[in-house]
Each structure stands twice: as structure tokens, then as C-alpha cells.
Design an enzyme around this catalytic site. Structure first.
Site, short mmCIF file in Angstrom:
data_model
loop_
_atom_site.label_atom_id
_atom_site.label_comp_id
_atom_site.label_asym_id
_atom_site.label_seq_id
_atom_site.Cartn_x
_atom_site.Cartn_y
_atom_site.Cartn_z
N PRO A 101 51.90 90.32 69.25
CG PRO A 101 50.49 89.41 70.87
CD PRO A 101 51.69 89.10 70.04
CD GLU B 94 51.46 82.96 78.42
OE1 GLU B 94 51.13 84.15 78.48
OE2 GLU B 94 50.74 82.07 77.95
NE ARG C 114 48.41 90.01 46.44
CZ ARG C 114 48.17 91.26 46.09
NH1 ARG C 114 48.75 92.26 46.73
NH2 ARG C 114 47.36 91.53 45.09
CG ASP D 213 44.59 92.90 43.83
OD1 ASP D 213 43.91 92.96 42.80
OD2 ASP D 213 45.24 91.90 44.17
CL1 6GU Z 1 52.16 88.71 65.33
N1 6GU Z 1 51.37 87.07 67.23
C1 6GU Z 1 50.45 86.58 68.08
N2 6GU Z 1 50.78 85.57 68.89
N3 6GU Z 1 49.22 87.05 68.16
C2 6GU Z 1 48.91 88.04 67.34
C3 6GU Z 1 49.81 88.60 66.43
C4 6GU Z 1 51.06 88.08 66.41
N4 6GU Z 1 49.20 89.59 65.75
C5 6GU Z 1 47.97 89.62 66.23
N5 6GU Z 1 47.80 88.71 67.20
#
Ligand code: 6GU
Length: 231
Positions: A89, A116, A154, A169
Site C-alpha cells: 500500500p 506487517e 490485456r 475499453d
Molecule cells: Cl499492493 N497490498 C496491500 N497489502 N494492501 C493494499 C495494496 C497492496 N494496495 C492497496 N492496498
């Protein structure tokens, strides 16, 4: 395209990637998928792959060594240092231009974290491209990795039957797609827009383009503004 996935949950990847268009692309050899179970690369006799975080705090951290040994195995197999995408994230948020760009690669390695996260030192050694799929937190990188593999696939020649659908698309031209209709001509009193039955190709194209513009304007004003700026 050759996809490698480094994961602690290989079945999660295999179950999804055997289906639908991706499954077909694998069968036809357009995509090769090699799933590596990071646990197979631990030297620990109890096959442990995670441990408590130094400094304390919640959860477990994936150990550096199994991830590193798994990565080295892939480098050996490939005979070169491949592009590694770490799903986190904290990464750059994935979008359509990134999908098109990654599709140019011959080989992509997806590193899926869990718990984690992964010991920072092995990430420094591998120096992957950090990629996120949006601003929310998931339990692991497997679903994001599959999101990327699907979006990238794709754009690989021969993966989609209709070669131009990747471009027409939503987002192919920076706009959302126009509405679609199929038989019957009437459903619960609602008729298919007359123009689609006209057989007048140019008018149909014009109508669809207007629908795309209108939808994008109301649903995604951010995309609409970006589209206006480049057109
Ligand atoms: Cl790539 N990994 C995780 N664990 N949570 C996420 C993510 C990735 N992208 C958005 N949330």
C-alpha cells in the site's frame, strides 16, 4: 510474457490464474506463470518464514532470508536480474499507463508481502518497484498481484480475441466506456437505443463517443478534466 509470483499462498494464485482469459492465455503460451512458494526457500527446520518485529509492535514480519533465496532462484532461472514489482500500500498507485508499460516486459516478478510486511533489508537488496492498487489496506499482496497480472495481460498481443478491445475499453482513450446492450430488444419495457439498431456505423460511433463523454463527465470528473487537457 513470463510472470513469476513470490508468495506464501501459492494456491491463491493458481486458483484464479487458471480461469477465464488468463487461463486461456497460459494454455496458448502467451503467458507463462511460475508461482514460487517463499516457504520452500526457508532454511529453518520448522519452515518458519516470519518473526516478531524488532522494537515491538503488532503482527509478524516476513524474514529476509527466504525472500532473498527465492529471488536468487528466480534470477538463476532467468539468467538475468528481472524487474520485480513489490505489492504494497506504500507504492505508486497502479493505473492504465502503468499496465501498458509493464506489458512491454518479457518477464515480471511479483513479490507478495503478508503480515506487517517484509524485512526492509531484503527490499533494499532487491530494490523492487513498489506498487499499490489503491488507498485501502488488504491482508496481502496476492490479490493486488493478480489485479496487475490481469490488467497487464490485456495488453499482450493475442491475449484478447478482439485486438482493439484493449484500446476501446474504459481508460484506453482516457474515457469511460459507453453503455452496452444485447438481445432481447426489449427488457421490462425498456428498449435498446434506436440508433444501435440503425446499422448506421458512423452514427453509432458518434453516439457512443457522446455517451462516453457524458458518463466520464458525471461519474469521473477527474478523468474528464484530464481528457479535456490532452484533447
Ligand atoms: Cl499492493 N497490498 C496491500 N497489502 N494492501 C493494499 C495494496 C497492496 N494496495 C492497496 N492496498
Amino acid at each position: 510474457m513470463r510472470y513469476y509470483v513470490m508468495t506464501l499462498f501459492p494456491e491463491m494464485i493458481e486458483s484464479v490464474m487458471g480461469e477465464s482469459i488468463l487461463g486461456r492465455a497460459r494454455q496458448s503460451g502467451k503467458i507463462e506463470l511460475i508461482v514460487k512458494n517463499i516457504r520452500d526457500y526457508t532454511l529453518d527446520k520448522h519452515t518458519r518464514v516470519d518473526d516478531y518485529p524488532y522494537g515491538g509492535g503488532a503482527g509478524m514480519v516476513m524474514e529476509a532470508e527466504p525472500v532473498w533465496r527465492c529471488y536468487e532462484a528466480i534470477c538463476s532461472e532467468e539468467g538475468k536480474v528481472p524487474t520485480v514489482i513489490h505489492l504494497t500500500p506504500q507504492g505508486k498507485v497502479f493505473d492504465q499507463p502503468m499496465a501498458v508499460e509493464f506489458a512491454q516486459s518479457e518477464c515480471l516478478v511479483f513479490l507478495c508481502g503478508h503480515y506487517e510486511g517484509i524485512d526492509e533489508r531484503v527490499l533494499e537488496e532487491i530494490n523492487p518497484i513498489d506498487v499499490s492498487i489503491g488507498d485501502y489496506v488488504l491482508t496481502g499482496g496476492e490479490l493486488p498481484a493478480m489485479v496487475l497480472m490481469d490488467a497487464i495481460a490485456r495488453h499482450i498481443p493475442g491475449v484478447l480475441h478482439n485486438e482493439d478491445s484493449a484500446d476501446t475499453d474504459s481508460f484506453g482513450n482516457g474515457l469511460l466506456e459507453y453503455p452496452q446492450y444485447t438481445r432481447p430488444e426489449e427488457f421490462r419495457g425498456k428498449k435498446v437505443p434506436e440508433i444501435l439498431l440503425s446499422g448506421h456505423h458512423a452514427n453509432v460511433e458518434k453516439w457512443r463517443f457522446e455517451q462516453s463523454l457524458e458518463r466520464t463527465k458525471t461519474r469521473r470528473p477527474d478523468l474528464y478534466e484530464a481528457w479535456q487537457n490532452k484533447n
